[in-house]
Design an enzyme around this catalytic site. Structure first.
Site, PDB file in Angstrom:
ATOM      1  N   ARG A   1       2.749  11.710   8.580  1.00 57.48           N
ATOM      2  CA  ARG A   1       4.152  11.771   8.157  1.00 57.48           C
ATOM      3  C   ARG A   1       5.120  12.087   9.276  1.00 57.48           C
ATOM      4  O   ARG A   1       6.321  12.134   9.072  1.00 57.48           O
ATOM      5  CB  ARG A   1       4.300  12.838   7.057  1.00 57.48           C
TER       6      ARG A   1
ATOM      7  N   HIS B   1     -10.693   1.601  -1.550  1.00 57.84           N
ATOM      8  CA  HIS B   1     -10.051   2.825  -1.049  1.00 57.84           C
ATOM      9  C   HIS B   1     -10.803   4.042  -1.559  1.00 57.84           C
ATOM     10  O   HIS B   1     -10.852   4.295  -2.756  1.00 57.84           O
ATOM     11  CB  HIS B   1      -8.590   2.867  -1.520  1.00 57.84           C
TER      12      HIS B   1
ATOM     13  N   HIS C   1       0.834  -1.213   0.000  1.00 55.11           N
ATOM     14  CA  HIS C   1       0.000   0.000   0.000  1.00 55.11           C
ATOM     15  C   HIS C   1       0.863   1.255   0.000  1.00 55.11           C
ATOM     16  O   HIS C   1       1.153   1.831   1.050  1.00 55.11           O
ATOM     17  CB  HIS C   1      -0.927  -0.037   1.226  1.00 55.11           C
TER      18      HIS C   1
ATOM     19  N   HIS D   1       1.280   5.061  -2.260  1.00 51.96           N
ATOM     20  CA  HIS D   1       0.698   5.953  -3.271  1.00 51.96           C
ATOM     21  C   HIS D   1       1.769   6.952  -3.730  1.00 51.96           C
ATOM     22  O   HIS D   1       2.650   7.330  -2.955  1.00 51.96           O
ATOM     23  CB  HIS D   1      -0.488   6.751  -2.698  1.00 51.96           C
TER      24      HIS D   1
ATOM     25  N   GLU E   1       1.505   2.610   3.786  1.00 52.13           N
ATOM     26  CA  GLU E   1       0.936   3.801   3.130  1.00 52.13           C
ATOM     27  C   GLU E   1       1.870   4.983   3.316  1.00 52.13           C
ATOM     28  O   GLU E   1       1.470   6.059   3.750  1.00 52.13           O
ATOM     29  CB  GLU E   1      -0.475   4.127   3.639  1.00 52.13           C
TER      30      GLU E   1
ATOM     31  N   SER F   1      -5.985  10.441  -2.262  1.00 50.34           N
ATOM     32  CA  SER F   1      -6.808  11.628  -1.999  1.00 50.34           C
ATOM     33  C   SER F   1      -6.963  12.502  -3.241  1.00 50.34           C
ATOM     34  O   SER F   1      -7.878  13.316  -3.319  1.00 50.34           O
ATOM     35  CB  SER F   1      -6.220  12.454  -0.858  1.00 50.34           C
TER      36      SER F   1
ATOM     37  N   TYR G   1     -11.681   7.717   5.354  1.00 48.38           N
ATOM     38  CA  TYR G   1     -10.944   6.482   5.014  1.00 48.38           C
ATOM     39  C   TYR G   1     -11.359   5.337   5.943  1.00 48.38           C
ATOM     40  O   TYR G   1     -11.681   4.233   5.491  1.00 48.38           O
ATOM     41  CB  TYR G   1      -9.431   6.694   5.126  1.00 48.38           C
TER      42      TYR G   1
END
Lengths: 341, 341
Positions: free
Chosen positions: A290, A178, A6, A8, A284, A73, A194
């Site tokens: 972060r 998702h 996972h 992105h 992710e 997103s 989410y």
């Protein structure tokens, strides 16, 4: 080998966002609508955006391969119509494909679909075909709520979605369920929408007989399955009241959970409650969270640390890191084997 | 003493449901609209409905007092207009009041509000006043989504809701944030909508500065806080990215979680992650999950068994069972003290 199922492309060069902004303006004023060819991103720009970010962290953390899809997103399927989503999905999927060509040992793509509210999901199939056949995508991301928080599409067990499922089975690719950005002010995108979508999708599977119609269909519920593992007793009890089989038999041949749960107690619960064969390593990264956890001094999304701290044997840990992913994503396994991995 | 802060009158005599069905028919055909006085339920019927159900189980499990509110799934604020909801709330609250008079040692009422989609929440205040002043209610249930799954009201941090909060503070009563039946086919009521609402409400509190405006406002997030404790790392990380204070300071003077989590691993996580001062004993019995867990041989909703199995000292357990509830619900504490308890 450690496979992160996972990831992105959240760090794409700015030109992508600028093109998207022009596209959104073009919805109101078609003379402003940019052509796909107007987006120019060089290989060097892509390399830099990956090497400084995801690949750097993968190396630091000891992750080998990431299944890499467009920024969730930014899918924003609620914006514009099918043509807008179609052009946007095509561009985003091509970029992830280019990442996978530039870093073939580290990234393998998964596709976003050109979904659009109220539009037949079958219209997404040409992009799905292109991504699997031409780009080597090993999975898709399926948005159960293309409206972005208004939840006005049919549930996942509705025949509305069956054309996608039929193609998934033909290609033997799983779908990560998702959602994208919430445009409903009630739902914070990464803090509510989410997780709610994860719980909702899980319960839609539980309440239906979808996997009787599609015994080999496979869904990955991200973000540790939303609320499902924490409320596993509730779900077992609800299945019982609905006269469904035990969850192992009813769902767990078809539903898998990732490890995007950003603290040790959550991962401990996930691995205690969910059978090890249904857990897939993921972080992710670089995504919603972060920062560095002041309680541990490590990144919240450094989920490998949590898995390492769980008391389990090496075989089970290897399932979570690698062998489950090879089983759930057969095209990933084939691609790795083709390289002798 | 063990106080269960989350019980609903799910076992009311059938006449209540029949009256409600007539009321719903009356929305289309006003000549059919029943008067409140046409609902006749005797004290004996109420006694029987409680003694055979909630009170029997409370005795078996060793629970002393339940905060008792109208059946959550039957609030159904999406049906009809304000007048329909107003008549219905009035009847349901009166029944819970009667339960509390018939069993004064065991039940103390909490109020549903006559909310209605698109209607100013201030219109609920007269019923709130009546329930607190005349019926001795110690709390309210506040529905953040009176539409029943369409989520088209403003978020809880919007000024839309402030009249309710002002009255809550005046009376020093907390609100349990509790949705009702989902009429959105995406959301199973007890398997998705309830949990999603809990997560959504928690994140609305996190993302806003609501408790700066109302430092003494208190929300109880039911069903163990939805997905919040399982994803506590995610929420800590999101608060950090939003430059909010640590969650202890930002939310935990105002937000509390109940123990309606129906398996041991879930309760273990809840008590590991959430400070003990923020956990309130509850079972939502008799509610969504009524069966016996084949893995334990005990009722899923016998949450006391899970709390008993947690490794914690007696003082902490007493906080969860009693003293936290007395602090969060001062009118409950006063009512108990007035009886020397």
């Amino acid at each position: 080998m450690i496979i992160d199922i996972h990831g992105h492309y959240t760090t794409a060069p700015k030109a992508l966002e600028q093109w998207r902004n022009r596209q959104i303006q073009g919805i109101q004023d078609p003379t402003q609508m940019p052509r796909a060819s107007e987006l120019r991103i060089s290989d060097d720009e892509i390399r830099e955006s990956i090497e400084r970010n995801q690949l750097r962290l993968m190396r630091e953390r000891g992750l080998d391969v990431t299944i890499f899809s467009p920024r969730a997103s930014f899918m924003a399927h609620h914006i514009g119509d099918f043509n807008v989503s179609s052009a946007w999905a095509s561009i985003c999927n091509e970029l992830c494909y280019r990442v996978s060509r530039l870093f073939p040992d580290h990234f393998i793509p998964a596709a976003m679909l050109p979904q659009s509210p109220g539009v037949d999901p079958a219209t997404s199939i040409p992009e799905l075909v292109r991504c699997v056949e031409q780009y080597g995508n090993v999975a898709i991301n399926l948005n159960p709520d293309p409206s972005g928080g208004h939840w006005n599409s049919p549930p996942l067990f509705d025949r509305h979605w069956y054309p996608i499922y039929e193609k998934m089975i033909e290609y033997d690719v799983p779908a990560m369920i998702h959602v994208s950005t919430s445009c409903n002010p009630n739902f914070h995108t990464t803090g509510a929408h989410y997780l709610n979508a994860d719980t909702t999708a899980f319960m839609q599977c539980l309440a239906s007989n979808l996997f009787e119609d599609f015994p080999t269909l496979r869904f990955v519920i991200p973000h540790g399955g939303g609320a499902a593992p924490y409320h596993w007793g509730r779900f077992r009890g609800l299945a019982q009241e609905m006269n469904k089989p035990l969850l192992d038999e009813h769902l767990l041949k078809n539903v898998f959970f990732d490890t995007c749960v950003y603290h040790q107690p959550g991962i401990d619960l996930l691995t205690r409650v969910i059978p090890v064969d249904n857990i897939l390593f993921a972080s992710e990264m670089i995504g919603a969270v972060r920062g560095i956890d002041p309680e541990t001094g490590h990144y919240y999304d450094d989920t490998k640390r949590y898995i390492e701290s769980v008391d389990m044997d090496a075989d089970d840990r290897r399932k979570i890191y690698e062998t489950n992913a090879r089983r759930v994503y057969p095209r990933l396994d084939a691609a790795l084997k083709a390289k002798g991995r």
